[in-house]
Motif scaffolding. Structure first.
Motif, PDB file in Angstrom:
ATOM      1  N   UNK A 362      55.372  34.184  32.659  1.00 14.72           N
ATOM      2  CA  UNK A 362      54.951  34.880  33.878  1.00 14.72           C
ATOM      3  C   UNK A 362      53.766  35.792  33.588  1.00 14.72           C
ATOM      4  N   UNK A 363      53.782  36.456  32.435  1.00 12.14           N
ATOM      5  CA  UNK A 363      52.678  37.331  32.058  1.00 12.14           C
ATOM      6  C   UNK A 363      51.396  36.543  31.850  1.00 12.14           C
ATOM      7  N   UNK A 364      51.474  35.431  31.119  1.00 12.89           N
ATOM      8  CA  UNK A 364      50.273  34.635  30.884  1.00 12.89           C
ATOM      9  C   UNK A 364      49.742  34.047  32.185  1.00 12.89           C
ATOM     10  N   UNK A 365      50.636  33.616  33.057  1.00 17.11           N
ATOM     11  CA  UNK A 365      50.209  33.079  34.357  1.00 17.11           C
ATOM     12  C   UNK A 365      49.488  34.145  35.163  1.00 17.11           C
ATOM     13  N   UNK A 366      50.021  35.356  35.146  1.00 18.03           N
ATOM     14  CA  UNK A 366      49.394  36.456  35.878  1.00 18.03           C
ATOM     15  C   UNK A 366      48.012  36.759  35.300  1.00 18.03           C
ATOM     16  N   UNK A 367      47.897  36.792  33.989  1.00 20.39           N
ATOM     17  CA  UNK A 367      46.597  37.042  33.367  1.00 20.39           C
ATOM     18  C   UNK A 367      45.558  36.023  33.841  1.00 20.39           C
ATOM     19  N   UNK A 368      45.945  34.751  33.794  1.00 24.24           N
ATOM     20  CA  UNK A 368      44.988  33.691  34.127  1.00 24.24           C
ATOM     21  C   UNK A 368      44.671  33.632  35.617  1.00 24.24           C
ATOM     22  N   UNK A 369      45.507  34.246  36.444  1.00 24.55           N
ATOM     23  CA  UNK A 369      45.287  34.187  37.897  1.00 24.55           C
ATOM     24  C   UNK A 369      44.263  35.211  38.379  1.00 24.55           C
ATOM     25  N   UNK A 370      44.012  36.248  37.586  1.00 20.75           N
ATOM     26  CA  UNK A 370      43.159  37.348  38.036  1.00 20.75           C
ATOM     27  C   UNK A 370      41.701  36.921  38.070  1.00 20.75           C
ATOM     28  N   UNK A 371      41.012  37.262  39.166  1.00 17.59           N
ATOM     29  CA  UNK A 371      39.623  36.836  39.363  1.00 17.59           C
ATOM     30  C   UNK A 371      38.720  38.063  39.428  1.00 17.59           C
ATOM     31  N   UNK A 372      37.804  38.146  38.498  1.00 18.45           N
ATOM     32  CA  UNK A 372      36.841  39.252  38.471  1.00 18.45           C
ATOM     33  C   UNK A 372      35.706  38.928  39.434  1.00 18.45           C
ATOM     34  N   UNK A 373      35.584  39.717  40.499  1.00 13.34           N
ATOM     35  CA  UNK A 373      34.595  39.453  41.541  1.00 13.34           C
ATOM     36  C   UNK A 373      33.294  40.230  41.325  1.00 13.34           C
TER      37      UNK A 373
END
Length: 855
Positions: A362-373
């Motif tokens: 869940x932690x790794x999935x959350x990390x990869x989901x974040x989008x720097x705009x």
């Protein structure tokens, strides 16, 4: 939660099958077809009809237990108590990581089996305890106003298809004989809002849009993913109910795609056929219409009229048998009709639920989901040794927004604020202010924080709504801030028929007046302070907040008695208005003394979602009426900006927002979606440089709602990156990194080819920056000389690659005949000669291309 088991009644399941193997349908050694026919032939018409409704009753004479077909696991087992919560589906899509999603789905189905085994041991066979999962939602997020877009994989058919196949395969598993669970792609088809009229709306598209945009993901999920179930939509399509459409359920689904599984209606969709669509006049006619069209299972009670429909000559028992056989086969493929000692996956233990491995996933999935705009002047990452930070925003300390909708209730979860506090050095001062409410300018109430409790809070759980008798379970908690959705807080309780008594001590660190409030849903409550009744809610309304004078360090005993009577929702939170009474200037003074401000705001699933009772500025019935940030939040951001300190905006939500002012004026923007239980740590990892952001947008962020066609117009013209030719705020596929990647010009294996030939394109990707990192290499095609209308550009492939700083990698994509095919106005796929643009780059706006001639 530390549970101390006080009293539990273990119920011996009634009607458990398989105590003797004397009937062929109970014999796992026989072929499934033989077993299904044997059971079918033993059932009366009445029994058959009962098994075609989502709450299927027990048939005790045959040893068949009751079964509830309704369960959910959109991004974790939902509405069934504790479970690992992964990022909301739109966030998982932003990872562009198919393998990761497959692992997530496998973890979810493992937990689902464990919870099923747990339920059977407790003698429970209720809603949200079965093995037939009504997910994934693979509708195309064609319009950002749709509140349920958060449940989807975005606006692109190809990306949605890849994610759908990965999720379906992960859920159903790879056992040659049994499904771990059954996946149910939904809502088939041409369904994406509005919510307010979904029960009566008639969606219209031309055949080209149908086949080019709305059907590819469903076809992939059924044909390639081999999903054994599919859910029909509420709305009509071309005049016919999607739940009784010969075109959708017969011609396309079964005849063209070869679907062998079962179709389930969305809940109440059969009723809609006669009550809201007015296609026929009675429940009997609607039920017959649906079954004959291919809808096998009714989530609802309309199919209870099928016996009357047979008597009226509207349908035959043989047609009912066809549908029921599919449902029996599904049960057999899940092992539900096996003897107990031969039930598959029965050895999966409870310990897998929210296991350490699943928490890390869940932690790794959350990390990869974040989008720097945005990252002006590379302000991010921040130093962990920063001296002062002020964290502000309505979602900064919200334990629940991270879960989105269709959620479970993890035991191991952090707020964004807690993640930040845990990440920075011990010398860093972290100040917190809610700052503003989500959408209104009323006095600010916030959850009473852990620091204001003296010791732990005792929680007594009763398996009735009246606090009668002895509690079934006694435990201790650290606060009163819980939301369970349609579940009960502990497995032995019955959703909608339980009560809790919280007993604890508050110890304020200030002297003065403060207003207390209890926010609850699903029932009623009583708040008692120092032995005196302080606040009592009524069934139809809660009282206004009430003021209490407190003294610093003095202890105040409190009791909250919460009684839940609603099986669909349950929550309770102890709140106060301390920040409001301290005044806004205290927050501004903190900002002035800080080195950076982190603002956590946007929207939440309390505002956007499924057919919600919401009617406030910007939101209606779950949908959006504007794409702007709520006005009160934007005004606060402008005030913070004027103070001259760097502002990092953590944007929450499941859909696109027109944050034009924020993009122009704020220093950094990180889109964090609804990141699941790992969100607090994942966001902190990105903010402070322990993880380099790699997420990409699976949707387009427009500059104005005025750029969009009417919400109810299902034509694709002017929608998504494939058909919108205006200027956007952030394009599909966009997302920044802390490092810099460059792409060589695409090289083709062949620059001229025949229509039926395959080809290859490759690029060299180089990490030119100062950080190791991942990026998503995206491959698009455009038919420059098409004789029919085609998308401006279409995603045909993507790869997520990791590169150490200073290194390069060659990335290749196959160019298949399907990649260069287009659709005519009849919805037929074909390839025509001409010039094709082959793009490979970092977003849908890439100009890095070469030309291919097809002869």
């Amino acid at each position: 939660m530390k549970a101390i088991l006080k009293l539990i009644f273990f119920i011996v399941p009634l009607g458990i099958i398989g105590q003797q193997k004397n009937l062929p349908f109970q014999d796992p050694s026989l072929a499934i077809e033989v077993r299904a026919e044997d059971l079918l032939n033993r059932l009366s018409l009445s029994e058959k009809i009962g098994q075609m409704q989502d709450v299927a009753p027990a048939i005790e004479r045959l040893g068949i237990p009751k079964y509830n077909w309704w369960n959910e696991c959109l991004h974790g087992v939902a509405r069934a108590g504790s479970a690992t919560s992964f990022p909301q589906a739109i966030g998982m899509s932003a990872t562009f990581n198919v393998s990761l999603l497959n692992h997530v789905a496998s973890a979810i189905s493992t937990e689902a089996r464990a919870k099923f085994n747990q339920s059977i041991a407790l003698g429970q066979r209720n809603r949200y305890q079965g093995l037939t999962m009504w997910t994934p939602n693979i509708n195309i997020f064609r319009d950002p106003r749709w509140g349920r877009g958060q449940e989807t994989y975005g606006e692109d058919p190809f990306l949605t298809s890849r994610m759908a196949v990965a999720f379906v395969k992960g859920l159903q598993g790879d056992d040659p004989n049994y499904f771990k669970v059954i996946a149910t792609p939904k809502h088939y088809a041409v369904h994406s809002g509005p919510e307010y009229n979904r029960h009566s709306f008639d969606a219209y598209t031309d055949p080209r849009d149908l086949w080019e945009t709305y059907l590819p993901a469903f076809e992939a999920a059924i044909v390639e993913g081999e999903a054994f179930s599919i859910m029909s939509a509420y709305n009509r399509y071309l005049g016919a109910s999607a739940t009784a459409s010969p075109l959708l359920l017969g011609d396309i689904l079964r005849d063209q795609w070869g679907f062998k599984g079962y179709v389930v209606s969305d809940c109440g969709a059969v009723l809609d056929i006669y009550k809201y669509h007015h296609i026929v006049a009675t429940a009997e006619e609607a039920s017959a219409l649906a079954v004959k069209a291919g809808c096998d299972l009714d989530c609802g009670t309309s199919y209870a009229t099928l016996a009357n429909a047979v008597e009226q000559g509207l349908i035959t028992e043989a047609e009912i048998d066809t549908s029921l056989t599919r449902l029996i086969v599904a049960k057999l493929k899940l092992g539900l009709l096996n003897p107990l000692d031969q039930t598959p996956f029965s050895d999966i233990p409870e310990s897998v639920i929210e296991s350490e491995a699943h928490q890390q996933l869940a932690l790794q999935s959350a990390r990869e989901s974040l989008v720097l705009l945005k990252n002006e002047n590379r302000i991010l990452p921040l130093s962990k040794n920063i001296k002062n930070i002020t964290v502000i925003g309505p979602n900064a300390n919200d334990r629940h927004f991270v879960l989105g909708n269709y959620f479970g209730t993890p035991n191991h979860s952090k707020t964004i604020l807690k993640g930040i506090k845990d990440k920075v050095s011990k010398q860093t001062k972290v100040h917190y202010f809610k700052g503003v409410n989500l959408i209104d300018d009323q006095p600010i109430f916030d959850v009473v924080g852990d620091d204001f409790y003296s010791g732990e809070v005792t929680a007594e759980y009763y398996n009735n709504a009246n606090l009668k008798g002895n509690p079934f379970v006694v435990s201790t908690v650290n606060f009163v801030d819980f939301e369970w959705g349609g579940a009960a807080p502990v497995p032995v309780l019955t959703p909608g028929d339980f009560s809790i008594r919280y007993s604890g001590i508050l110890k304020p660190d200030f002297t003065g007046e403060v207003a207390l409030n209890v926010l609850q849903s699903g029932g009623s409550y009583k708040l008692i302070v120092d032995g005196k009744e302080f606040m009592v809610s009524q069934e139809d309304s809660d009282p206004k907040p009430k003021t209490l004078f407190v003294e610093k360090n003095k202890k105040y005993a409190f009791v909250i008695e919460y009684q839940c009577t609603n099986p669909w929702m349950a929550s309770v939170q102890l709140m106060w208005d301390l920040e409001h009474r301290l005044g806004k200037e205290k927050m501004f003074q903190s900002v002035k003394e800080s080195d950076a401000v982190i603002y956590v705001g946007g929207i939440t699933a309390r505002l956007e979602g499924e057919e919600m009772p919401v009617d406030v500025q910007g939101f209606y019935k779950g949908d959006r009426t504007t794409l702007d940030l709520p006005k009160v939040q934007q005004e606060l951001l402008k005030e913070l900006h004027k103070l001259g300190k760097p502002v990092v905006f953590l944007l929450t939500g499941g859909s696109a927002m027109t944050i034009n002012w924020e993009q122009e004026h704020l220093d950094a923007i990180l889109n964090i979606w609804y990141p699941g239980q790992g969100g607090g740590d994942a966001v902190a990892d990105v903010l402070f440089g322990d993880y380099n952001p790699s997420g990409k947008l699976p949707i387009t962020y427009y500059k104005s709602i005025d750029d969009l066609p009417p919400f109810e117009d299902y034509h694709m013209k002017g929608r998504t990156y494939r058909y919108f030719d205006g200027e956007v705020l952030y394009p599909f596929g966009y997302g920044l990194s802390y490092t810099d990647f460059s792409y060589s010009k695409p090289q083709l294996l062949k620059y001229r080819q025949q229509k039926t030939e395959s080809n290859l394109v490759e690029v060299t990707v180089t990490n030119n920056g100062n950080y190791d990192g991942e990026t998503v290499v995206q491959y698009y095609v455009n038919d420059k000389e098409a004789s029919v209308t085609t998308p401006l550009k279409s995603l045909k492939g993507f790869q997520k690659v990791f590169l150490k700083k200073g290194t390069s990698k060659v990335v290749r994509f196959d160019i298949t005949p399907k990649d260069i095919s287009i659709f005519n106005n009849q919805g037929e796929s074909f390839i025509e000669p001409g010039i094709f643009e082959i793009y490979v780059g970092d977003s849908s706006t890439t100009t890095n291309k070469t030309l291919l001639t097809v002869e």
